[in-house]
Enzyme design. Sequence first.
Site, PDB file in Angstrom:
ATOM      1  N   SER A  84      -2.054   2.372  -1.528  1.00 25.84           N
ATOM      2  CA  SER A  84      -2.264   3.308  -0.425  1.00 25.84           C
ATOM      3  C   SER A  84      -2.345   2.610   0.929  1.00 25.84           C
ATOM      4  O   SER A  84      -1.951   3.179   1.947  1.00 25.84           O
ATOM      5  CB  SER A  84      -3.532   4.119  -0.662  1.00 25.84           C
ATOM      6  N   GLU A 249      -4.885  14.085   5.088  1.00 22.44           N
ATOM      7  CA  GLU A 249      -4.697  13.484   3.767  1.00 22.44           C
ATOM      8  C   GLU A 249      -5.463  14.254   2.697  1.00 22.44           C
ATOM      9  O   GLU A 249      -6.660  14.501   2.829  1.00 22.44           O
ATOM     10  CB  GLU A 249      -5.188  12.035   3.745  1.00 22.44           C
ATOM     11  N   ASP A 254      -4.379  11.714  -5.969  1.00 21.07           N
ATOM     12  CA  ASP A 254      -4.312  10.344  -6.458  1.00 21.07           C
ATOM     13  C   ASP A 254      -5.482  10.011  -7.371  1.00 21.07           C
ATOM     14  O   ASP A 254      -5.301   9.484  -8.476  1.00 21.07           O
ATOM     15  CB  ASP A 254      -4.299   9.396  -5.256  1.00 21.07           C
ATOM     16  N   ASP A 296       2.200   8.840  -0.121  1.00 20.91           N
ATOM     17  CA  ASP A 296       2.296   7.385   0.055  1.00 20.91           C
ATOM     18  C   ASP A 296       2.902   6.713  -1.169  1.00 20.91           C
ATOM     19  O   ASP A 296       3.538   5.670  -1.072  1.00 20.91           O
ATOM     20  CB  ASP A 296       0.916   6.793   0.365  1.00 20.91           C
ATOM     21  N   HIS A 297       2.718   7.343  -2.335  1.00 20.43           N
ATOM     22  CA  HIS A 297       3.245   6.832  -3.604  1.00 20.43           C
ATOM     23  C   HIS A 297       2.967   7.863  -4.679  1.00 20.43           C
ATOM     24  O   HIS A 297       2.252   8.847  -4.445  1.00 20.43           O
ATOM     25  CB  HIS A 297       2.586   5.500  -3.985  1.00 20.43           C
TER      26      HIS A 297
END
Length: 363
Positions: A84, A249, A254, A296-297
């Site tokens: 992150s 965010e 996550d 972000d991923h």
Amino acid sequence: MSDFFSKIGSFFMAILLFLMSLFGLNISKNDKKIENVILLIGDGMGVMSIEKTKHETGKILAMDTFEVVSRAQTASADSSVTDSAAGATALSCGVRTNNGCIGVYPDDMDAERSYPMNLCEFAISKGMMTGVVTTDSTRGATPGGFTAHTSSRNNTSDITKQQIKSGIDLIWGVATSTCKQTEVQSAGYEYVADYASMSALTEGTKSFGQFTGDLWKSDCGAMPTLSQMTTKAIDLLDDGENGFFLMVEGAHIDKNNHSNNGEGMKEALLSFDDAVKAALDYAKADEHTLVVVTADHETGGITLENGEYVYTTSGHTGVDVPLLVYGCDDFIKEGETSVPNIDIPKRIVTALKQDGFPQSINV
């Protein structure tokens, strides 16, 4: 007489449209001046996180309504699988750094010579108002990527100190021990700790939100939800003369994917989607706001097996993540199926009709 002028106006409008058609001119959303940017990051949110949520809840998401849809490529400077911290740096600074690093170059991790400007700093330099909202701690990797420069995401005291000195108009998230109320107030920020105090904030007031509890859920009791924070942040920021930049965010997509908690992930994703809807509703009414949704991923390696969505890992993966855009038809080029994540902030700056980004700040 009024009918006469109405007919004359219609005649000249018809001529104008004919000439525009003749010379290939067009008036579209691309010609509207973009003054505001809302960047929403679903931390760890892969395409399959969204599909799993829709399939298992039967929900139609606000994210489904975006007409400009692509994918973003994720990687860090030292790995094909980003964390992150490096992911936030890519999305904020337009450069790649090593995993664990925040807002620094990989060959100058202590920022002894220079560091890359982030989008909040760029916006401030243009006179825009700025904000960061998260369900994570305010010292977390993603908010840190938009407000600090340090060699390690674990340098939490340093991240908070830089945030307090950053000049950002608002930063809200989960309370952290590195943030002292007296220090925040000495820097000119109002310290807010619950939904009521957040709601009472007025225009022109800088604020530092230090909330408790699970901000990622759809009901947070005395604390604000992510969509409530997003709505209030927009309300406070949209009165600036030069527009605003806001990063939002949803951190717990996550966190729940890391523990392979599908039920928690779905709740976090739906809460994030509520924030997306709040941003999208504002943008549609305003007509001068760019909304970008990405991640972000990906976390969890969710795949579809025998009709069921299952986790294949508790870590991150390097697969492409969603990229959704509203307010700028040419943000994604025709035929472009994926975009490097470092290009996203560059295109945001271009959409604002600005230049000089990415930019190095010499120490």
